[in-house]
Scaffold this active site. Sequence first.
Site, PDB file in Angstrom:
ATOM      1  N   ARG A  25       0.823  -1.221   0.000  1.00 44.29           N
ATOM      2  CA  ARG A  25       0.000   0.000   0.000  1.00 44.29           C
ATOM      3  C   ARG A  25       0.857   1.272   0.000  1.00 44.29           C
ATOM      4  NH1 ARG A  25      -5.629  -0.821   1.854  1.00 44.29           N
ATOM      5  NH2 ARG A  25      -6.124  -2.739   0.752  1.00 44.29           N
ATOM      6  N   ARG A  29      -3.395   6.512   1.280  1.00 47.61           N
ATOM      7  CA  ARG A  29      -3.933   7.721   1.913  1.00 47.61           C
ATOM      8  C   ARG A  29      -3.012   8.400   2.915  1.00 47.61           C
ATOM      9  NH1 ARG A  29      -9.277   4.589   3.399  1.00 47.61           N
ATOM     10  NH2 ARG A  29      -7.658   3.012   3.304  1.00 47.61           N
ATOM     11  N   ARG A  38      -6.478  11.361  -5.645  1.00 50.56           N
ATOM     12  CA  ARG A  38      -7.719  10.629  -5.412  1.00 50.56           C
ATOM     13  C   ARG A  38      -8.908  11.580  -5.467  1.00 50.56           C
ATOM     14  NH1 ARG A  38     -11.461   8.719  -2.547  1.00 50.56           N
ATOM     15  NH2 ARG A  38     -11.447   7.113  -0.959  1.00 50.56           N
ATOM     16  N   ASP A  75      -6.781  -2.902  -7.478  1.00 49.46           N
ATOM     17  CA  ASP A  75      -7.324  -3.560  -6.285  1.00 49.46           C
ATOM     18  C   ASP A  75      -7.647  -5.006  -6.604  1.00 49.46           C
ATOM     19  OD1 ASP A  75      -8.314  -2.656  -3.422  1.00 49.46           O
ATOM     20  OD2 ASP A  75      -9.692  -4.192  -4.142  1.00 49.46           O
ATOM     21  N   TYR A 152     -14.930 -12.093  -0.268  1.00 55.66           N
ATOM     22  CA  TYR A 152     -15.653 -10.833  -0.528  1.00 55.66           C
ATOM     23  C   TYR A 152     -16.866 -11.065  -1.429  1.00 55.66           C
ATOM     24  CZ  TYR A 152     -11.763  -8.320   1.604  1.00 55.66           C
ATOM     25  OH  TYR A 152     -10.839  -7.860   2.498  1.00 55.66           O
TER      26      TYR A 152
HETATM   27  O1  CP3 Z   1      -0.020  -2.129  -2.418  1.00 63.00           O
HETATM   28  C1  CP3 Z   1      -0.334  -1.204  -3.204  1.00 63.00           C
HETATM   29  O2  CP3 Z   1       0.007  -0.021  -3.012  1.00 63.00           O
HETATM   30  C2  CP3 Z   1      -1.044  -1.547  -4.508  1.00 63.00           C
HETATM   31  C3  CP3 Z   1      -2.445  -1.286  -4.561  1.00 63.00           C
HETATM   32  C4  CP3 Z   1      -3.373  -2.151  -3.735  1.00 63.00           C
HETATM   33  C5  CP3 Z   1      -4.576  -1.656  -3.170  1.00 63.00           C
HETATM   34  N1  CP3 Z   1      -5.256  -2.713  -2.633  1.00 63.00           N
HETATM   35  C6  CP3 Z   1      -5.019  -0.269  -3.199  1.00 63.00           C
HETATM   36  C7  CP3 Z   1      -6.101   0.169  -2.277  1.00 63.00           C
HETATM   37  C8  CP3 Z   1      -3.315  -3.521  -3.453  1.00 63.00           C
HETATM   38  C9  CP3 Z   1      -2.209  -4.515  -3.754  1.00 63.00           C
HETATM   39  C10 CP3 Z   1      -4.519  -3.856  -2.773  1.00 63.00           C
HETATM   40  C11 CP3 Z   1      -4.835  -5.217  -2.350  1.00 63.00           C
HETATM   41  C12 CP3 Z   1      -6.056  -5.467  -1.595  1.00 63.00           C
HETATM   42  N2  CP3 Z   1      -7.281  -4.857  -1.723  1.00 63.00           N
HETATM   43  C13 CP3 Z   1      -6.185  -6.490  -0.648  1.00 63.00           C
HETATM   44  C14 CP3 Z   1      -5.111  -7.485  -0.300  1.00 63.00           C
HETATM   45  C15 CP3 Z   1      -4.034  -6.924   0.549  1.00 63.00           C
HETATM   46  C16 CP3 Z   1      -4.454  -6.569   1.940  1.00 63.00           C
HETATM   47  O3  CP3 Z   1      -4.385  -5.384   2.258  1.00 63.00           O
HETATM   48  O4  CP3 Z   1      -4.808  -7.493   2.701  1.00 63.00           O
HETATM   49  C17 CP3 Z   1      -7.504  -6.453  -0.153  1.00 63.00           C
HETATM   50  C18 CP3 Z   1      -8.090  -7.353   0.917  1.00 63.00           C
HETATM   51  C19 CP3 Z   1      -8.185  -5.432  -0.859  1.00 63.00           C
HETATM   52  C20 CP3 Z   1      -9.621  -5.064  -0.746  1.00 63.00           C
HETATM   53  C21 CP3 Z   1      -9.807  -3.683  -0.286  1.00 63.00           C
HETATM   54  N3  CP3 Z   1      -9.431  -2.559  -1.008  1.00 63.00           N
HETATM   55  C22 CP3 Z   1     -10.382  -3.248   0.911  1.00 63.00           C
HETATM   56  C23 CP3 Z   1     -10.909  -4.176   1.999  1.00 63.00           C
HETATM   57  C24 CP3 Z   1     -10.357  -1.859   0.898  1.00 63.00           C
HETATM   58  C25 CP3 Z   1     -10.980  -0.932   1.916  1.00 63.00           C
HETATM   59  C26 CP3 Z   1     -10.156  -0.815   3.144  1.00 63.00           C
HETATM   60  C27 CP3 Z   1      -9.318   0.427   3.086  1.00 63.00           C
HETATM   61  O5  CP3 Z   1      -8.099   0.322   3.312  1.00 63.00           O
HETATM   62  O6  CP3 Z   1      -9.913   1.487   2.848  1.00 63.00           O
HETATM   63  C28 CP3 Z   1      -9.700  -1.445  -0.286  1.00 63.00           C
HETATM   64  C29 CP3 Z   1      -9.436  -0.070  -0.711  1.00 63.00           C
HETATM   65  C30 CP3 Z   1      -8.050   0.268  -1.169  1.00 63.00           C
HETATM   66  N4  CP3 Z   1      -7.277  -0.499  -1.982  1.00 63.00           N
HETATM   67  C31 CP3 Z   1      -7.351   1.485  -0.896  1.00 63.00           C
HETATM   68  C32 CP3 Z   1      -6.140   1.427  -1.598  1.00 63.00           C
HETATM   69  C33 CP3 Z   1      -5.086   2.495  -1.688  1.00 63.00           C
HETATM   70  C34 CP3 Z   1      -7.904   2.649  -0.101  1.00 63.00           C
HETATM   71  C35 CP3 Z   1      -8.919   3.303  -0.958  1.00 63.00           C
HETATM   72  C36 CP3 Z   1      -9.024   4.786  -0.828  1.00 63.00           C
HETATM   73  O7  CP3 Z   1      -8.190   5.536  -1.377  1.00 63.00           O
HETATM   74  O8  CP3 Z   1     -10.011   5.193  -0.207  1.00 63.00           O
END
Ligand code: CP3
Length: 344
Positions: A25, A29, A38, A75, A152
């Site tokens: 990540r 944010r 964003r 994602d 999910y």
């Molecule tokens: O690592 C990186 O920087 C690459 C991008 C990336 C994102 N999500 C961006 C993201 C990667 C590799 C993921 C993987 C992901 N997404 C996983 C597996 C890894 C982990 O963290 O366990 C999972 C379970 C998801 C599903 C997901 N996406 C959830 C549950 C959420 C909401 C929770 C949260 O953190 O807000 C997301 C959103 C998400 N994916 C964000 C980002 C940067 C935040 C979104 C935002 O900007 O509001």
Amino acid sequence: MAETKPLLRALSGETLPTPPIWMMRQAGRYLPEYRATRAEAGDFLSLCYNSDLATEVTLQPIRRYGFDAAILFADILLIPDALGADLWFVTGEGPRLSTITTEEDFAKLKGADDIHDHLAPIYQTVSNLASALPEEVALIGFAGAPWTVATYMIAGRGTKDQGPAHALMQENTPLFEALIDRLTDSTIEYLSAQIRVGAECVKLFDSWAGSLKGEAFDKYALAPAKKIISEIKDRHPGVPVIAFPREAGDKYIGFAKETGANCVALDNSVSPEWAAENVQVDGCVQGNLASSHMVTGGQALVDETRHIVQTFKNGPHIFNLGHGITPDANPDNVQLMIDTVREG
Ligand code: CP3
């Protein structure tokens, strides 16, 4: 030509004097420049599907910190979206999807070969990045592992204990397995397409692997990973794969050997000493600083970072967190971590 990118050297089994470093990540944010882009995109999914802006946020942490790898900004839930399960994000709560719990729901999903039109903007982002990145920085593509993505899709949202997915596994095993198979095939297609347009390495995120125990772990975490990795290796010889069966505990042992992964990513519930002895013996490991240090910083961050580097220094190692950095992290602590890894 001999490989010169530090991340790819570690993945090929080399022990480097300083481990390459990137962060799960890393585009997110906690960075003010991410929040600005964003806001420009509107919402999170619009950012994922806007190739220019997704390229920009992927590059932001590379510019700011000089990481050794960039990870495609996307994602894991874009696969269900491409299969036709509606996906949206509720601000402050997380993802929502239409649920897959019956044969009728499953019948509406597209085939594994029909995902590419929907995912074309993601492939465009990979292609943009392949030409934009500095030459020493490796480009990582990724997908969610079938079990994690299925949790999910079955629940229609994130769950603490993956209860709805475990229930479907028990109550309608054929349907559950059909979903796992569809996701396995889609993931092969998706990762393969990312590699064709420039990903140099791919990572499989099984964030909820830890809730599968015993035989269920072998059937629904290990076996799909093995199938995906062997197919990727057939189609793209030499492209390394990182597997992340998060919170697998003892099941980390032998995971790389069994699946053919070049590297196993470790969460921070296992100690570096245990992992060096039991997992790194089979090849490269990635991890595993607790992401809370990015919030709290200070001497504890420095001490634990040094401890991890020292403990893994006799084998191939990629420095990373044990899970994604959180929005409340302080960007200065990321710099402190990097400086500490590179001080030696
Ligand atoms: O690592 C990186 O920087 C690459 C991008 C990336 C994102 N999500 C961006 C993201 C990667 C590799 C993921 C993987 C992901 N997404 C996983 C597996 C890894 C982990 O963290 O366990 C999972 C379970 C998801 C599903 C997901 N996406 C959830 C549950 C959420 C909401 C929770 C949260 O953190 O807000 C997301 C959103 C998400 N994916 C964000 C980002 C940067 C935040 C979104 C935002 O900007 O509001």
